[in-house]
Motif scaffolding. Sequence first.
Motif, PDB file in Angstrom:
ATOM      1  N   ILE A  85       0.842  -1.207   0.000  1.00  0.00           N
ATOM      2  CA  ILE A  85       0.000   0.000   0.000  1.00  0.00           C
ATOM      3  C   ILE A  85       0.878   1.259   0.000  1.00  0.00           C
ATOM      4  O   ILE A  85       0.701   2.181  -0.803  1.00  0.00           O
ATOM      5  CB  ILE A  85      -0.940   0.021   1.226  1.00  0.00           C
ATOM      6  N   ILE A  86       1.837   1.270   0.923  1.00  0.00           N
ATOM      7  CA  ILE A  86       2.713   2.444   1.022  1.00  0.00           C
ATOM      8  C   ILE A  86       3.497   2.653  -0.260  1.00  0.00           C
ATOM      9  O   ILE A  86       3.612   3.770  -0.772  1.00  0.00           O
ATOM     10  CB  ILE A  86       3.664   2.289   2.237  1.00  0.00           C
ATOM     11  N   THR A 112       1.251   3.977  -3.160  1.00  0.00           N
ATOM     12  CA  THR A 112       0.844   5.353  -2.869  1.00  0.00           C
ATOM     13  C   THR A 112       2.029   6.316  -3.040  1.00  0.00           C
ATOM     14  O   THR A 112       1.916   7.372  -3.673  1.00  0.00           O
ATOM     15  CB  THR A 112       0.301   5.471  -1.440  1.00  0.00           C
ATOM     16  N   PHE A 146      -4.359   4.805  -2.521  1.00  0.00           N
ATOM     17  CA  PHE A 146      -4.259   4.380  -1.114  1.00  0.00           C
ATOM     18  C   PHE A 146      -5.572   3.743  -0.646  1.00  0.00           C
ATOM     19  O   PHE A 146      -5.576   2.652  -0.079  1.00  0.00           O
ATOM     20  CB  PHE A 146      -3.909   5.600  -0.250  1.00  0.00           C
TER      21      PHE A 146
END
Lengths: 663, 207
Positions: A107-108, A111, A152
Motif C-alpha cells: 500500500i505504502i 501510494t 491508497f
Amino acid sequence: MIDTLQLIKKHWFGLSLFTYLAFGLYILTAAYSFTQGQGVSVHPSYSFYLYFLLPSFYFLLTFCSALYLVRFNGNRLLPMLILFLLTVSLAYISSAGAFGSDLFSYIIFSTAMMLCISILVHFLRNYFDRIAVKWPYTSNLLFMYSFPIVIFSASFITMFWPRLQTIVDWMTLLFFSIGVLTIFRILLYGYARSKKLQIRILILSCIVPFLPYVFLFVLPKLLTGNPFVAPEIAAVFFLLLPFSFIFTQLTERLFGLQYHLSRLRYYGSISTVSSLLFSGGLAVFLYDVLSIPQFLLLFLAGTVYIYTLLVIKEKLDFRQRKLLPVTDSETGRHLYEVLKKMGFARSEDELMRIIAGEIKRKLDFEEVVLRELPYDQITLRPFEVTKRGGFYELLLHRYTTKQLLIIIGSEKETIQLRNEEIIWLELLAMYSDAFFSSLKRMEELMEEASREIGDIPWVNRLVWQFVEQEKAILAQELHDTILQEQLYLARELDMSTALVDKQKLSDIREQLLDISYELREYCETLNPPLLDTLGLHSALTKFCGKIKLRADFVLKEQFQIEEIPNPTYALMIYRIVQELLNNAMKHAHASYVTLTVSARSRRIDIVYEDDGVGLEKNALAASHTMGIKGMHERVRAFNGTMHIDDRQETGLRIAIHIEEGDE
Amino acid sequence: MKLLLIDDHPVVLNGTKALLDHDEQWSIDTETNPVFALELLRRETYDCCLLDVNMQPINGIQLAAELREISPGTRLILYTGYDLKDYYDLLIKRKVDGLLSKTATKEQVNHTISAVLRGDLLVPAEFLDYIARKMTAGKTAGSSSLPEKERTILKLVAEGFTNKAIAVEIGVSQRTVENYLTKIFTHLQVESRAEAVNKAKDAGLLD
C-alpha cells in the motif's frame, strides 16, 4: 504585524523541514528493522548492501542535501524538491516489503510512487514558471494529489476484499503510466515551445532513471510475466531521480558545482603532489623507523593540511584583494555583453532597466530592485557589495541630490551570492558609475539642443562667423588678384599712351577702370571696406553714402559709436545695417528712411524707420521675410532682441537691442 | 631723397617702382611685409613712405600711426586702390601727408610725390568739395544752373531710373554716372538722389 507573520512563517518553514527529515529518518530505521524482522530469504551480504548500506548512504546524502538546501529557504522550488526526496526514500524503503508480498508495504509503495509523480508534475509547473515557459495544462494541480489518495483507498479496500487485488493492480499501473506519460508530454511540449537547454537536460534526467525499471521490470512482466530482475533492484534507480534533478538543474545556481569542482581539482593536485613529495622525501630518510601505514597516514594528514591552508588563503585573498583562485571565462564575456548593451541606453531610466535585467539574468534571480534614495539616507561605500539581513546592497551612482542603489533579495526570497558574483557586481557598479555620469552630461546637452533645435544661439553665431570668414577670404582673393592685375594693366596702358593711338588707349584704360569699379563693388559687398582700417563709423558712413547715391528715398542716418570692444560686433552691426537698407531699397517703396545706430557702454541700439508699404503689402513678401528672418537670427545669435512694428499702410519700424558681453 | 614703398602685392609694388625709377634723384627701396617695414624705419631714415592701405597683419592706417611715432620726419603717402574720398579725413587730421590712387597716371604719381616731398599737397579738386560739404553741412546753399550732362542724368533719376539703367541709357559706365551724381550732390549741397531731385525741382533746374 506583517513582519511578525513572516517571521512565524519562516520559523514554521524551517521547523517543517526538520520534521520531514526526522520523519524520513524514522521511516528509514523502521524499514531496516522491518526488513530484518521479515527475514526475507536473501543472501546476507546482498541484504546488507541493499537494505543497510544503500539506505544509510542515501539517508546521509538526503540529509546533507536537505541541510544545504535549507540555506536557500527563499526558493519556492526547494520545498518541492525536499518532499520529492523524502517520497522517493519512502517508496524505496517500502519496495522491499512490497515485492516480498507484504500488504502494508505494498500500500505504502504504490501510494508513494503515485505521490512521486504528482510532486514531480507540481515541481515541473513551478519550474516552468521560473524559466518562463508556458504551462500546457491547468495550473491548479491539487487534483493530482487525489490519485495517490485513490490508490491508497483502493489498496486499503483490497485488505478486506482480496478479489479486487487484480483490478487495483491494473488501476495502479494505469495511473502510474498516465502520470509518467503526462510528465514526458509536458517536457516534450515545453522543449518544443522554448527549445531551452534546461528542459532537454530535464528530459534526459527523467528518462534515464525510469529506463531500468521499464525495460528490466515493467515490460518483461507485462509481456512474459517474468521480470528480468527483482523489482527492488530496478527501483534503486529511482533513487537517482531527485538527485539528477538537483544536479542537472539547480547545481549551477545553488552549489556552484563548476566552481567547486575546478577548485577541488586545482587545490587537490597541489596538496597531493606536495604532500606526496614531502612524505616520499621523508620515506627515503626514515625508511627504517616508520611503517607503511604510518607513511600513508602522514601523506593523508599532509594533504588535508595543505588543502586547508589553501582554502584559508583563498578566503583571505578574496577579502583583502578581491582575488579568486579560478576565474570563470563566462563572467568576463557576460560583462562585455552587458556593457555593450548599456552603451545603447539613451536615458537614466533605460540604463537602470538594462542593469536590473542583466543582473537578474546573470544571477538567475528575480528579486532585484533598483532604488533611488535621497542623498543622505544611507551611506554605502562605493562599488562594494554589502550584506544586510537577507539583502545585498550595492551603490551604483551618487548624484548631488540622490543616489542609485541596487538591492538583491527581498522578504519573499533571498539568495546567497558567490564570491565570483560579488566581484562581477562590483565591477559592473564601477562601469555603471561612469555610464551614469556621462549619460547625465549627455542628457543635459540633448535637453539644451532639443529646447530649440537648430536655433541654438552659439551655433548660429559660429556658423555666421564661418560664413563671414569665407566671404572675407574670397574678397581678399578678388582684391589681391584680379583687381590688382587690372590696376597694373591700367597703369601699363597709361605709360604706353605716348607711343600709340592716344584716344583709343585711354578708352581702354577707362573701361578697365570701370571693370575695377564693379569688381570693387563685389569685394565691398563681401567684405565691408574701411571696417578694419578706419572703423565702424567710417564704414557705415561710406555704405550710407552708397545707398544715397542709388536709392530713391531720402536717408537720414545718425551714428553714435563710442566703443566697440569686439570686431565681431562691428561686423554684426554693419551687416544688420546693410540688410536693413538693402531691404528698404528693394522692397519698401519708401520715400523717407531714418536710421540710428548707437553703441556705447556695452549697449547696442539700432532703430530703422520707413514710410513704405510695410511687411504685408511688400511685393516680395517671401524674400523680404527671409531677409528679416536672417537678420532676426543674427541678432539672436548675439543674444539680442529684435522688435518689429509693422504699421501696414504707414510703414515699418524695426528696433534692435543687444547687450554686449552677456554671451 | 630716399623713398620706401610698402605694399604686400609684389606686382603692384614693382609696377609702382618702375613708374618712379625714371627719375634719378630718388633712391627707392621696397618692402612687402609691413612688420619688417617698421623694423627698417627704426634703423634707417627715409624722406618719404608710400603705404598701401589693405595689408596684413597691420593695415596702412595703423602702420602710418606707428611710423609717425618712430620717425616723425618721414612724409607718409597713403596709396590705395579704393576711393580717395574715404581718406580725406586722414589728410585733414594730418595723419598722412598725401594721398595717391592706384588708378593715378604716371604724371600724377610723380607730381604727388614731389609735392609731398616739398611740403605741398596735391589732391583732386573734389577735395575742396569735401571740405565745403564739411563746412556747410546743414546750411542751405544757393544753386545755380547745372551743366547739360548732369541735368540729363538728374532728369532720368527723377523718372525713377536706377544708376545702372541711366548708364545704359546715356551710354556710359555706372562709375561715370555715380561720379556725375557725386558732383551734382556737391553742387546742390545734398547727400542723396531723392534730395537732389527735390532740390532741383524746387529750383526749377529740371524744366
